[in-house]
Write a protein that holds these residues in place. Structure first.
Motif, PDB file in Angstrom:
ATOM      1  N   UNK A  42       0.840  -1.192   0.000  1.00 52.61           N
ATOM      2  CA  UNK A  42       0.000   0.000   0.000  1.00 52.61           C
ATOM      3  C   UNK A  42       0.877   1.245   0.000  1.00 52.61           C
ATOM      4  N   UNK A  43       0.359   2.313  -0.620  1.00 54.28           N
ATOM      5  CA  UNK A  43       1.049   3.588  -0.635  1.00 54.28           C
ATOM      6  C   UNK A  43       0.067   4.703  -0.285  1.00 54.28           C
ATOM      7  N   UNK A  44       0.406   5.478   0.723  1.00 59.75           N
ATOM      8  CA  UNK A  44      -0.418   6.624   1.107  1.00 59.75           C
ATOM      9  C   UNK A  44       0.171   7.883   0.490  1.00 59.75           C
ATOM     10  N   UNK A  45      -0.677   8.785   0.054  1.00 60.22           N
ATOM     11  CA  UNK A  45      -0.225  10.044  -0.523  1.00 60.22           C
ATOM     12  C   UNK A  45      -1.308  11.099  -0.293  1.00 60.22           C
ATOM     13  N   UNK A  46      -0.952  12.337  -0.547  1.00 60.99           N
ATOM     14  CA  UNK A  46      -1.916  13.411  -0.399  1.00 60.99           C
ATOM     15  C   UNK A  46      -1.643  14.504  -1.417  1.00 60.99           C
ATOM     16  N   UNK A  47      -2.703  15.227  -1.752  1.00 60.07           N
ATOM     17  CA  UNK A  47      -2.631  16.357  -2.657  1.00 60.07           C
ATOM     18  C   UNK A  47      -3.286  17.525  -1.935  1.00 60.07           C
ATOM     19  N   UNK A  48      -2.479  18.342  -1.300  1.00 54.85           N
ATOM     20  CA  UNK A  48      -3.038  19.410  -0.470  1.00 54.85           C
ATOM     21  C   UNK A  48      -3.893  20.423  -1.242  1.00 54.85           C
ATOM     22  N   UNK A  49      -3.470  20.862  -2.429  1.00 57.52           N
ATOM     23  CA  UNK A  49      -4.330  21.803  -3.157  1.00 57.52           C
ATOM     24  C   UNK A  49      -5.710  21.226  -3.480  1.00 57.52           C
ATOM     25  N   UNK A  50      -5.797  19.898  -3.572  1.00 56.43           N
ATOM     26  CA  UNK A  50      -7.078  19.257  -3.869  1.00 56.43           C
ATOM     27  C   UNK A  50      -7.787  18.764  -2.618  1.00 56.43           C
ATOM     28  N   UNK A  51      -7.179  19.005  -1.460  1.00 56.18           N
ATOM     29  CA  UNK A  51      -7.775  18.558  -0.193  1.00 56.18           C
ATOM     30  C   UNK A  51      -8.097  17.069  -0.211  1.00 56.18           C
ATOM     31  N   UNK A  52      -7.218  16.292  -0.773  1.00 50.51           N
ATOM     32  CA  UNK A  52      -7.484  14.873  -0.969  1.00 50.51           C
ATOM     33  C   UNK A  52      -6.299  14.020  -0.535  1.00 50.51           C
ATOM     34  N   UNK A  53      -6.633  12.897   0.091  1.00 44.92           N
ATOM     35  CA  UNK A  53      -5.641  11.888   0.459  1.00 44.92           C
ATOM     36  C   UNK A  53      -5.998  10.602  -0.276  1.00 44.92           C
ATOM     37  N   UNK A  54      -4.972   9.822  -0.593  1.00 46.40           N
ATOM     38  CA  UNK A  54      -5.180   8.590  -1.334  1.00 46.40           C
ATOM     39  C   UNK A  54      -4.536   7.407  -0.611  1.00 46.40           C
TER      40      UNK A  54
END
Length: 123
Positions: A67-79
């Motif tokens: 598994x890999x966790x990531x985030x995109x702060x400008x999109x307010x989204x975590x994956x």
């Protein structure tokens, strides 16, 4: 902050799936974020966590390397990208947030929780 997880579904063992968590409300980048899961009849457990800028991550031993966790702060989204899925990964996956601090595997360390999204892995 309000959190909403989505993207769960049915996948065969060995397959891949990506679940997402969208946040609204307060400044997203201020929060450490985490994924937890709860299988039927079991306690909720830690899966992964990520620092505010993505520079620090933590994984449970059961998902490390898959598994890999990531985030995109400008999109307010975590994956959460989940590869090589196993039937034992079947659970409701929850996203959570804590204001500041370090990544943490402890359920009690998180202040905000979203509703879960169900991931089912068939054998």
């Amino acid at each position: 902050v309000q959190l909403q997880a989505f993207g769960g579904g049915l996948v065969q063992a060995g397959g891949s799936l990506r679940v997402s968590c969208v946040a609204s409300g307060r400044t997203f980048r201020n929060y450490v974020l985490g994924w937890f899961r709860q299988a039927l009849g079991k306690e909720r457990e830690f899966v992964a966590a990520i620092s505010w800028n993505g520079g620090s991550t933590s994984y449970s031993d059961s998902v490390k390397g898959r598994f890999t966790i990531s985030r995109d702060n400008p999109k307010n989204t975590m994956y959460l990208q989940m590869n090589s899925l196993k039937p034992e990964d079947t659970a409701v996956y929850y996203c959570a947030a804590r204001l500041n601090g370090r990544v943490s595997p402890y359920i009690g360390g998180y202040d905000y929780w979203g509703q879960g999204t169900l991931v089912t892995v068939s054998s």
